[in-house]
Design an enzyme around this catalytic site. Sequence first.
Site, mmCIF file in Angstrom:
data_model
loop_
_atom_site.group_PDB
_atom_site.id
_atom_site.type_symbol
_atom_site.label_atom_id
_atom_site.label_comp_id
_atom_site.label_asym_id
_atom_site.label_seq_id
_atom_site.Cartn_x
_atom_site.Cartn_y
_atom_site.Cartn_z
ATOM 1 N N LYS A 1 0.862 -1.180 0.000
ATOM 2 C CA LYS A 1 0.000 0.000 0.000
ATOM 3 C C LYS A 1 0.898 1.229 0.000
ATOM 4 O O LYS A 1 1.230 1.797 1.043
ATOM 5 C CB LYS A 1 -0.936 -0.032 1.214
HETATM 6 N N1 PMP Z 1 -7.323 -2.393 -3.617
HETATM 7 C C1 PMP Z 1 -6.785 -1.168 -3.551
HETATM 8 C C2 PMP Z 1 -5.921 -0.705 -4.666
HETATM 9 C C3 PMP Z 1 -7.043 -0.352 -2.447
HETATM 10 O O1 PMP Z 1 -6.520 0.875 -2.364
HETATM 11 C C4 PMP Z 1 -7.880 -0.829 -1.412
HETATM 12 C C5 PMP Z 1 -8.193 0.053 -0.238
HETATM 13 N N2 PMP Z 1 -7.258 -0.079 0.789
HETATM 14 C C6 PMP Z 1 -8.393 -2.105 -1.513
HETATM 15 C C7 PMP Z 1 -8.105 -2.870 -2.635
HETATM 16 C C8 PMP Z 1 -9.227 -2.679 -0.417
HETATM 17 O O2 PMP Z 1 -8.390 -3.026 0.664
HETATM 18 P P1 PMP Z 1 -8.937 -3.048 2.136
HETATM 19 O O3 PMP Z 1 -10.144 -3.909 2.109
HETATM 20 O O4 PMP Z 1 -7.850 -3.662 2.944
HETATM 21 O O5 PMP Z 1 -9.253 -1.658 2.498
#
Ligand code: PMP
Length: 319
Positions: free
Chosen positions: A168
């Site tokens: 991330k």
């Molecule tokens: N894919 C991307 C590219 C994201 O930015 C997010 C948001 N964090 C998600 C998927 C979903 O991840 P999460 O469920 O952990 O928030």
Amino acid sequence: MAINVVTISDDWTPEFLWRNGEFVAWEQATIHINAVGHASVAGVFEGLKAYKGDDSDQLYLFRLREHMQRYVESARLSRLHLDYGRDELCAAVVELLRRNGIRRDIYVRPYSFARGIVRQLMVPENVATETVIDCWPFDTSLRSLKGCKAAVSSWRRLDDTITPPRVKAFSNYHNGRFAMMEAKRGGYDSAIMLDGNGKVSEGPASCLVMVRNGRIVTPSTTSSILESITRDTMLTIAREDMALEVVERQVDRSELYLADELFFVGTAWEILPVIEIDGLAVGDGGIGPVARGLDARYADLVRGRAPDTRGWLTPVWDE
Ligand code: PMP
């Protein structure tokens, strides 16, 4: 008509931010102008939510440990040294919400970036970093689902041979940004990106789940997706609480057009049904029973209405 799929509060600010182990007043949390841009090349972050308890003032952080685990993993993969471990960061998040007296639904954003004067675009390994935790309110769409219109993007999702999507990192979001801008220009609410092999990957800030013939199908974690915690939550609920079959595999673009249901899942978007893709209605064009079932169960879990048998909730306040 385009709907706003993310609720972000730009004018609300917390009284305090957490910065490098201390609480600092919002106004005092400054940085030299030099750091803009350069530092973000190698910045990593997280996004998680705390939901207000149903009939109490309690606030429950949802899957705090898993988010902070992914955070330290993002830093490790990006070879950024963090001065804080997972458990210290978990404690800092709880303390920040207490310090700000938060008793409403709140989004929490921890982030780390190169500290001090940064002139090298290719930020070297293990430079000193700053870690900050910010928070702001959001309005949930749980229990009031609205459908969105999506289009398959001409921009491919970056993949593990380019820069790891399971990290991330702020810089990864330039990729999603291109897809989102293209979708909006075309009159859509969101984009769906294909991976380097032309298989379905994910949305710009959320994962994608499909229902076909009563089975849940979603791109696997090697389909250039972020290892989404909401995806894991939804798949777990579907399997264990709703007795649905769940398949994680490569997904073809054309399968999307034959899906009975399609929805995005993610911390920010929670569950966002896609009712139209590339001008074709998804299923009967309404919000399907699986999306509704997941929405109801997820809402019960995050607000502490359903028993927390999996240890997903961290209460912020002493009762
Ligand atoms: N894919 C991307 C590219 C994201 O930015 C997010 C948001 N964090 C998600 C998927 C979903 O991840 P999460 O469920 O952990 O928030």
